[in-house]
Design a protein around this motif. Structure first.
Motif, PDB file in Angstrom:
ATOM      1  N   LEU A 163       0.827  -1.202   0.000  1.00 14.90           N
ATOM      2  CA  LEU A 163       0.000   0.000   0.000  1.00 14.90           C
ATOM      3  C   LEU A 163       0.866   1.258   0.000  1.00 14.90           C
ATOM      4  O   LEU A 163       0.561   2.248  -0.674  1.00 14.90           O
ATOM      5  CB  LEU A 163      -0.931  -0.009   1.214  1.00 14.90           C
ATOM      6  N   HIS A 164       1.967   1.218   0.748  1.00 17.78           N
ATOM      7  CA  HIS A 164       2.883   2.368   0.780  1.00 17.78           C
ATOM      8  C   HIS A 164       3.533   2.578  -0.581  1.00 17.78           C
ATOM      9  O   HIS A 164       3.635   3.712  -1.071  1.00 17.78           O
ATOM     10  CB  HIS A 164       3.943   2.134   1.853  1.00 17.78           C
ATOM     11  N   ASP A 165       3.968   1.492  -1.210  1.00 18.24           N
ATOM     12  CA  ASP A 165       4.603   1.615  -2.526  1.00 18.24           C
ATOM     13  C   ASP A 165       3.634   2.176  -3.562  1.00 18.24           C
ATOM     14  O   ASP A 165       4.037   2.954  -4.446  1.00 18.24           O
ATOM     15  CB  ASP A 165       5.121   0.250  -2.988  1.00 18.24           C
ATOM     16  N   ALA A 166       2.363   1.791  -3.475  1.00 21.73           N
ATOM     17  CA  ALA A 166       1.389   2.195  -4.494  1.00 21.73           C
ATOM     18  C   ALA A 166       0.761   3.558  -4.226  1.00 21.73           C
ATOM     19  O   ALA A 166       0.506   4.325  -5.169  1.00 21.73           O
ATOM     20  CB  ALA A 166       0.290   1.137  -4.596  1.00 21.73           C
ATOM     21  N   PHE A 167       0.510   3.877  -2.949  1.00 18.33           N
ATOM     22  CA  PHE A 167      -0.305   5.051  -2.645  1.00 18.33           C
ATOM     23  C   PHE A 167       0.360   6.045  -1.685  1.00 18.33           C
ATOM     24  O   PHE A 167      -0.147   7.148  -1.507  1.00 18.33           O
ATOM     25  CB  PHE A 167      -1.652   4.612  -2.061  1.00 18.33           C
ATOM     26  N   GLY A 168       1.468   5.667  -1.051  1.00 28.43           N
ATOM     27  CA  GLY A 168       2.203   6.575  -0.182  1.00 28.43           C
ATOM     28  C   GLY A 168       1.554   6.765   1.175  1.00 28.43           C
ATOM     29  O   GLY A 168       0.787   7.716   1.377  1.00 28.43           O
ATOM     30  N   VAL A 169       1.863   5.887   2.122  1.00 29.18           N
ATOM     31  CA  VAL A 169       1.336   6.034   3.474  1.00 29.18           C
ATOM     32  C   VAL A 169       1.899   7.311   4.100  1.00 29.18           C
ATOM     33  O   VAL A 169       3.107   7.553   4.059  1.00 29.18           O
ATOM     34  CB  VAL A 169       1.704   4.823   4.351  1.00 29.18           C
ATOM     35  N   GLN A 170       1.025   8.109   4.693  1.00 32.45           N
ATOM     36  CA  GLN A 170       1.464   9.332   5.363  1.00 32.45           C
ATOM     37  C   GLN A 170       1.306   9.249   6.878  1.00 32.45           C
ATOM     38  O   GLN A 170       2.199   9.644   7.621  1.00 32.45           O
ATOM     39  CB  GLN A 170       0.684  10.535   4.817  1.00 32.45           C
ATOM     40  N   ARG A 171       0.177   8.754   7.330  1.00 35.35           N
ATOM     41  CA  ARG A 171      -0.025   8.591   8.770  1.00 35.35           C
ATOM     42  C   ARG A 171      -1.041   7.489   9.006  1.00 35.35           C
ATOM     43  O   ARG A 171      -1.848   7.175   8.127  1.00 35.35           O
ATOM     44  CB  ARG A 171      -0.488   9.905   9.414  1.00 35.35           C
ATOM     45  N   LEU A 172      -1.005   6.927  10.206  1.00 36.71           N
ATOM     46  CA  LEU A 172      -1.916   5.829  10.504  1.00 36.71           C
ATOM     47  C   LEU A 172      -2.147   5.723  12.000  1.00 36.71           C
ATOM     48  O   LEU A 172      -1.321   6.162  12.815  1.00 36.71           O
ATOM     49  CB  LEU A 172      -1.384   4.509   9.944  1.00 36.71           C
ATOM     50  N   MET A 173      -3.260   5.124  12.339  1.00 41.59           N
ATOM     51  CA  MET A 173      -3.570   4.741  13.709  1.00 41.59           C
ATOM     52  C   MET A 173      -3.778   3.232  13.728  1.00 41.59           C
ATOM     53  O   MET A 173      -4.412   2.675  12.829  1.00 41.59           O
ATOM     54  CB  MET A 173      -4.830   5.452  14.221  1.00 41.59           C
ATOM     55  N   VAL A 174      -3.236   2.581  14.748  1.00 36.96           N
ATOM     56  CA  VAL A 174      -3.374   1.137  14.863  1.00 36.96           C
ATOM     57  C   VAL A 174      -3.682   0.749  16.297  1.00 36.96           C
ATOM     58  O   VAL A 174      -3.080   1.286  17.238  1.00 36.96           O
ATOM     59  CB  VAL A 174      -2.095   0.413  14.366  1.00 36.96           C
ATOM     60  N   THR A 175      -4.637  -0.144  16.448  1.00 36.99           N
ATOM     61  CA  THR A 175      -4.931  -0.760  17.742  1.00 36.99           C
ATOM     62  C   THR A 175      -4.678  -2.250  17.604  1.00 36.99           C
ATOM     63  O   THR A 175      -5.213  -2.894  16.701  1.00 36.99           O
ATOM     64  CB  THR A 175      -6.390  -0.521  18.163  1.00 36.99           C
ATOM     65  N   THR A 176      -3.843  -2.787  18.476  1.00 35.92           N
ATOM     66  CA  THR A 176      -3.520  -4.207  18.401  1.00 35.92           C
ATOM     67  C   THR A 176      -4.275  -4.993  19.472  1.00 35.92           C
ATOM     68  O   THR A 176      -4.511  -4.500  20.568  1.00 35.92           O
ATOM     69  CB  THR A 176      -2.014  -4.457  18.574  1.00 35.92           C
ATOM     70  N   LEU A 177      -4.628  -6.215  19.130  1.00 43.81           N
ATOM     71  CA  LEU A 177      -5.217  -7.181  20.053  1.00 43.81           C
ATOM     72  C   LEU A 177      -4.261  -8.367  20.078  1.00 43.81           C
ATOM     73  O   LEU A 177      -4.260  -9.185  19.157  1.00 43.81           O
ATOM     74  CB  LEU A 177      -6.619  -7.595  19.596  1.00 43.81           C
ATOM     75  N   GLN A 178      -3.429  -8.430  21.108  1.00 39.60           N
ATOM     76  CA  GLN A 178      -2.266  -9.306  21.104  1.00 39.60           C
ATOM     77  C   GLN A 178      -2.469 -10.531  21.997  1.00 39.60           C
ATOM     78  O   GLN A 178      -2.933 -10.423  23.133  1.00 39.60           O
ATOM     79  CB  GLN A 178      -1.020  -8.519  21.526  1.00 39.60           C
ATOM     80  N   ALA A 179      -2.067 -11.669  21.453  1.00 43.39           N
ATOM     81  CA  ALA A 179      -2.265 -12.956  22.118  1.00 43.39           C
ATOM     82  C   ALA A 179      -1.397 -13.093  23.361  1.00 43.39           C
ATOM     83  O   ALA A 179      -0.332 -12.487  23.470  1.00 43.39           O
ATOM     84  CB  ALA A 179      -1.960 -14.093  21.143  1.00 43.39           C
ATOM     85  N   VAL A 180      -1.828 -13.941  24.274  1.00 41.25           N
ATOM     86  CA  VAL A 180      -1.097 -14.131  25.527  1.00 41.25           C
ATOM     87  C   VAL A 180       0.251 -14.810  25.316  1.00 41.25           C
ATOM     88  O   VAL A 180       1.178 -14.618  26.110  1.00 41.25           O
ATOM     89  CB  VAL A 180      -1.936 -14.921  26.556  1.00 41.25           C
ATOM     90  N   SER A 181       0.407 -15.592  24.237  1.00 47.96           N
ATOM     91  CA  SER A 181       1.705 -16.230  23.999  1.00 47.96           C
ATOM     92  C   SER A 181       2.799 -15.215  23.750  1.00 47.96           C
ATOM     93  O   SER A 181       3.988 -15.521  23.910  1.00 47.96           O
ATOM     94  CB  SER A 181       1.612 -17.210  22.824  1.00 47.96           C
ATOM     95  N   GLY A 182       2.420 -13.988  23.385  1.00 50.92           N
ATOM     96  CA  GLY A 182       3.418 -12.944  23.204  1.00 50.92           C
ATOM     97  C   GLY A 182       4.109 -12.536  24.480  1.00 50.92           C
ATOM     98  O   GLY A 182       5.160 -11.898  24.449  1.00 50.92           O
ATOM     99  N   ALA A 183       3.539 -12.919  25.607  1.00 50.40           N
ATOM    100  CA  ALA A 183       4.142 -12.604  26.903  1.00 50.40           C
ATOM    101  C   ALA A 183       5.091 -13.695  27.367  1.00 50.40           C
ATOM    102  O   ALA A 183       5.643 -13.610  28.467  1.00 50.40           O
ATOM    103  CB  ALA A 183       3.052 -12.384  27.948  1.00 50.40           C
ATOM    104  N   TYR A 185       6.291 -17.574  28.649  1.00 51.26           N
ATOM    105  CA  TYR A 185       5.748 -18.466  29.677  1.00 51.26           C
ATOM    106  C   TYR A 185       6.371 -18.118  31.028  1.00 51.26           C
ATOM    107  O   TYR A 185       7.568 -17.900  31.095  1.00 51.26           O
ATOM    108  CB  TYR A 185       6.048 -19.939  29.330  1.00 51.26           C
ATOM    109  N   PRO A 186       5.595 -18.010  32.131  1.00 48.29           N
ATOM    110  CA  PRO A 186       4.171 -18.314  32.253  1.00 48.29           C
ATOM    111  C   PRO A 186       3.256 -17.219  31.768  1.00 48.29           C
ATOM    112  O   PRO A 186       2.033 -17.395  31.774  1.00 48.29           O
ATOM    113  CB  PRO A 186       4.006 -18.539  33.753  1.00 48.29           C
ATOM    114  N   GLY A 187       3.782 -16.074  31.359  1.00 44.96           N
ATOM    115  CA  GLY A 187       2.969 -15.066  30.698  1.00 44.96           C
ATOM    116  C   GLY A 187       2.056 -14.297  31.620  1.00 44.96           C
ATOM    117  O   GLY A 187       2.439 -13.892  32.711  1.00 44.96           O
ATOM    118  N   VAL A 188       0.813 -14.107  31.180  1.00 48.44           N
ATOM    119  CA  VAL A 188      -0.157 -13.303  31.910  1.00 48.44           C
ATOM    120  C   VAL A 188      -0.939 -14.207  32.868  1.00 48.44           C
ATOM    121  O   VAL A 188      -1.414 -15.264  32.477  1.00 48.44           O
ATOM    122  CB  VAL A 188      -1.139 -12.610  30.935  1.00 48.44           C
TER     123      VAL A 188
END
Length: 354
Positions: A163-183, A185-188
């Motif tokens: 998308l950046h190559d084709a249209f030129g990203v200028q700014r963005l907002m992102v909200t992530t929903l991240q899995a517990v394995s990313g923490a 072991y034993p994690g959360v």
């Protein structure tokens, strides 16, 4: 690309959650064979299968279960090491391995933003490996450190690249929903995450990573130096009660506003650069776009292409920005161990290693 014999490799921090993913994914790898595993002081000198609390569904590969765990401070005679070390250990120990001639493909954040270290997604910026010779020369290393991004950054940047190559990203907002394995072991703790979500990630630096790393990834290597892409990024991170699979809800403003159909076509037509397409771990298509109104979903989509695929859905116009979409990838495979293995494959394919 066929190899007459496999390259021996080490896994640093092999007993942890990401270390186990490395062991799992390398068990039947056509180019690499685990020769060395390292671990903490309590594990050193004991067999890997005895000291590892294995959390993956498949059994520990027999060839690795019998290996004796080595101290990470003891550099092994291997061409490649995969690092699943915690950040502070990585900062102290990965340079020792690189200095001794080992190419360290690191999942740690310690050197991601170092101006001499490539932050690499092979489909996105393979040309950034051009910094390796300067890194070796200026640091006095015979090997090198190559990093892969934060797991949530990978989910975001893979669809952003075409998308950046084709249209030129200028700014963005992102909200992530991240899995517990990313923490890890034993994690959360279960009493924190069950029937709940947590609007933060424990180390407090996750949002800063997502706001800085894409600029390096989508930037350019010019005359031996990185030039960041001029993107404005606002990130909000959440931990959710999902085992594996990070989801990102993204709103993007472009230099040229694409219609949703244009963006979808761009994503579907995008392919990795030629040298990357034939790598053993490379997905057939970097992005798969789903048309259903309720996809992607972690349980249904995280294992796309063995966990190396990225799924995008709900591509639509945005009333405040230009475009909205939802992206998902497997955080411990595409976003961690599998991504680092793909980086190592590119090193071999380009003749930098091997």
């Amino acid at each position: 690309m066929a190899r007459a014999s496999k390259l021996p490799v080490a896994v640093l921090g092999a007993t942890g959650a990401v270390g186990q993913r490395f062991v799992q994914l390398l068990a039947a790898h056509p180019w690499f064979e685990i020769a060395v595993v390292t671990g903490s002081e309590r594990s050193v000198g004991r067999r890997y299968g005895e000291v590892t609390r294995w959390i993956l569904p498949e059994a520990i590969p027999a060839a690795v279960a019998g290996l004796t765990v080595q101290p990470t401070e003891q550099v092994a005679e291997v061409p490649i090491a995969f690092s699943a070390l915690p950040t502070e250990q990585a900062r102290a120990l990965e340079p020792q391995w690189a200095r001794a001639g080992v190419f360290v493909c690191s999942n740690a954040s310690a050197f991601r933003m170092d101006p001499l270290v490539p932050l690499l997604i092979p489909e996105v910026n393979p040309e950034h490996l051009g910094i390796v010779e300067r890194q070796q020369r200026e640091r006095g290393w015979r090997g090198a450190i190559i990093t892969n991004p934060n797991c949530a950054t990978i989910t975001l940047v893979i669809p952003l690249k075409p998308l950046h190559d084709a249209f030129g990203v200028q700014r963005l907002m992102v909200t992530t929903l991240q899995a517990v394995s990313g923490a890890g072991y034993p994690g959360v703790a279960s009493l924190d995450i069950l029937d709940n979500l947590i609007p933060n990630i424990a180390d407090g630096g996750e949002e800063a990573k997502i706001e800085s790393e894409p600029r390096k990834l989508l930037g350019r290597l010019v005359d031996g130096s990185f030039q960041d892409a001029p993107l404005g990024i606002s990130a909000q991170v959440t931990r959710v009660p999902v085992l594996d699979g990070h989801t990102a809800a993204v709103a993007v403003a472009f230099a040229r506003r694409p219609a949703p159909d244009e963006a979808i076509a761009c994503l579907r037509e995008w392919r990795a650069p030629e040298p990357v397409r034939s790598l053993p771990s490379a997905p057939p298509a970097p992005v798969v776009v789903r048309d259903e109104p309720d996809r992607p979903q972690p349980r249904r989509d995280r294992d796309l292409y063995g966990g190396m695929g990225t799924t995008v859905g709900r591509v639509r116009s945005c009333s405040l920005f230009d475009l909205r979409f939802v992206a998902l990838s497997h955080n411990t495979i595409r976003g961690a161990a599998g991504g680092a293995i793909l980086n190592a494959e590119l090193l071999v394919a380009q003749g930098i290693v091997g």
